[in-house]
Design an enzyme around this catalytic site. Structure first.
Site, PDB file in Angstrom:
ATOM      1  N   ALA A  81      -5.588  -5.751 -14.029  1.00 37.22           N
ATOM      2  CA  ALA A  81      -5.573  -4.447 -14.721  1.00 37.22           C
ATOM      3  C   ALA A  81      -5.247  -3.325 -13.752  1.00 37.22           C
ATOM      4  O   ALA A  81      -5.880  -3.185 -12.702  1.00 37.22           O
ATOM      5  CB  ALA A  81      -6.932  -4.193 -15.370  1.00 37.22           C
ATOM      6  N   GLU A 135       3.838  -2.947  -1.974  1.00 30.73           N
ATOM      7  CA  GLU A 135       4.096  -1.509  -1.736  1.00 30.73           C
ATOM      8  C   GLU A 135       3.048  -0.883  -0.829  1.00 30.73           C
ATOM      9  O   GLU A 135       3.274   0.196  -0.278  1.00 30.73           O
ATOM     10  CB  GLU A 135       4.160  -0.741  -3.061  1.00 30.73           C
ATOM     11  CG  GLU A 135       5.275  -1.210  -3.949  1.00 30.73           C
ATOM     12  CD  GLU A 135       5.698  -0.183  -4.991  1.00 30.73           C
ATOM     13  OE1 GLU A 135       5.350   1.000  -4.860  1.00 30.73           O
ATOM     14  OE2 GLU A 135       6.388  -0.590  -5.932  1.00 30.73           O
ATOM     15  N   LYS A 163      -3.359   1.502  -5.037  1.00 30.81           N
ATOM     16  CA  LYS A 163      -3.513   0.045  -4.861  1.00 30.81           C
ATOM     17  C   LYS A 163      -4.067  -0.255  -3.454  1.00 30.81           C
ATOM     18  O   LYS A 163      -4.903  -1.143  -3.287  1.00 30.81           O
ATOM     19  CB  LYS A 163      -2.168  -0.671  -5.058  1.00 30.81           C
ATOM     20  CG  LYS A 163      -1.631  -0.663  -6.476  1.00 30.81           C
ATOM     21  CD  LYS A 163      -2.512  -1.391  -7.484  1.00 30.81           C
ATOM     22  CE  LYS A 163      -2.527  -2.895  -7.307  1.00 30.81           C
ATOM     23  NZ  LYS A 163      -3.273  -3.570  -8.405  1.00 30.81           N
TER      24      LYS A 163
END
Ligand code: NAD
Ligand code: DAU
Length: 352
Positions: A81, A135, A163
């Site tokens: 998620a 990333e 993230k």
């Protein structure tokens, strides 16, 4: 039983479908908030499958997550998620901070409480698998070596920063509390059920609809493309055999400049569904304003997962992209549902 979060999204949805294809696989509780990116039509084949329990909710909801853990007693959590689109994070980062950082924090805390109360055997079995991205490592120059697990974190967009923050939390919960975690950082996925705001599905659908194929900047940005089915098999390997506290990079060994990816899609469409005027879809390519802070190159060194867990991707870019284009041609109903938003009506009808 395992708890999957974000299992109505692109990668989570593919993971749930792949997992339940196996005849003896464990059941799945699938917790998803159904943001614009969540789509239950992806999971429609599981409508009558008792091994799939869908729960509409937020990973940031402590009472709900704790209730699910206590009720279903999963032996693992796989956390997909997230808010996942870089361009949206540039327009409005708030949801990225909320879900990717605070949501992961909440999941970790609920998992810690649940895990702490398990039997010694249950504690040994339990895994918290965090799905992350390449990333977080930042941008490479044309000559830099590919990202390895020891690269430092240098995120450049609100998305990648959120993230990176979540990866740090996961790491800290292992080192401080001993929560049994594994983290995977993967490259750009592509394949079936990909929401058409991302480059590959956007180009396929715009091409078929006679719309421009927008290339940011000079189109020479490089991404390392990973077929989503290969990503799912890698996650299964890491979940089964990954060393606790370790991170594993997952990539497709398929570095391509964006312009080459778009031209390849045009060539495949020229072959499979030629334009009525006999011209190539490549005529629709249009160079547009670049993304702010656009990372130039990502590349994954997926050597560790191959050496230590024996995983390698099965698809080349040529085989994977052909399958993907064919899937979009074969699934106009799914596409139509996403584009028109009618899958939300379907959701009301099916689950309300
Ligand atoms: P996606 O945007 O397609 O799906 C995300 C899913 O999460 C959706 O179903 C959405 O409804 C759900 N969700 C969002 N916020 C939620 C919340 N607060 N609570 C519960 N559910 C919520 O994303 P994706 O492309 O499938 O990516 C899945 C994961 O993989 C993400 O963590 C992403 O960062 C990571 N990742 C994606 C790629 C890629 O190329 N797509 C590459 C590397 C890593
Ligand atoms: O590297 C992994 C990441 O890959 C994931 O963590 C993200 O969740 C996922 O969205 C993806 O991020 P990108 O920004 O690389 O993917 P996107 O499909 O948005 O863009 C791919 C490349 O294509 C990128 O260099 C930007 C460019 N692009 C994208 C769009 C949507 C264009 O040139 N034109 C476009 O219209």
């Amino acid at each position: 039983m395992i708890l999957v979060t974000g299992g109505a999204g692109f990668i989570g949805g593919n993971f749930v479908l792949d997992w339940l294809k196996r005849p003896v696989s464990e059941a799945i509780v699938n917790l998803d908030k159904l943001t614009y990116a969540g789509n239950l039509a992806t999971l429609s084949s599981l409508r009558d499958d008792a091994r799939h329990v869908f729960v509409h909710g937020d990973i940031g909801d402590k009472a709900l997550v704790s209730k699910l853990l206590n009720e279903y007693q999963p032996r693992a959590i796989v956390n997909f998620a997230a808010e996942s689109h870089v361009d949206r994070s540039i327009h409005g980062p708030t949801e990225f901070i909320q879900t990717n950082i605070m949501g992961t924090f909440n999941l970790l805390e609920c998992a810690r409480e649940y895990w702490g109360a398990l039997s010694a055997d249950g504690q040994k079995q339990f895994r918290f698998h965090h799905v992350s991205t390449d990333e977080v490592y930042g941008s490479l120059s044309a000559t830099d070596p590919a990202f390895s697990e020891t690269n430092s974190y240098e995120p450049n967009s609100p998305y990648s920063a959120s993230k990176a923050a979540s990866d740090h939390l996961v790491r800290a919960w292992f080192h401080t509390y001993g929560l049994p975690v594994v983290t995977t950082n993967c490259s750009n996925n592509y394949g079936p059920y990909h929401f058409p705001e991302k480059l590959i599905p956007l180009v396929i659908l715009n091409a078929l609809n006679g719309k421009p194929l927008p290339i940011y900047g000079d189109g020479q940005q490089v991404r390392d493309w990973l077929y989503v089915g290969d990503h799912c098999s890698a996650i299964r390997e890491v979940l089964a055999k990954g060393v606790l506290g370790e991170t594993y990079n997952i990539g497709g060994w398929n570095e391509k400049p964006n312009i080459e990816v778009v031209k390849t899609i045009c060539q495949i469409l020229d072959e499979l569904k030629p334009r009525t005027d006999g011209k190539s879809y490549a005529e629709q390519i249009t160079f547009v304003k670049d993304r702010p802070g656009h990372d130039r190159r990502y590349a994954i060194d997926a050597g560790k997962i191959e050496r230590e867990l024996g995983w390698r991707p099965a698809e080349t870019f040529d085989t994977g992209i052909r399958k993907t284009v064919q899937w979009y041609l074969d699934n106009p109903a799914w596409v139509e549902g996403v584009v028109s938003g009618s899958y939300r009506d379907w959701l009301q009808k099916q689950y309300s």
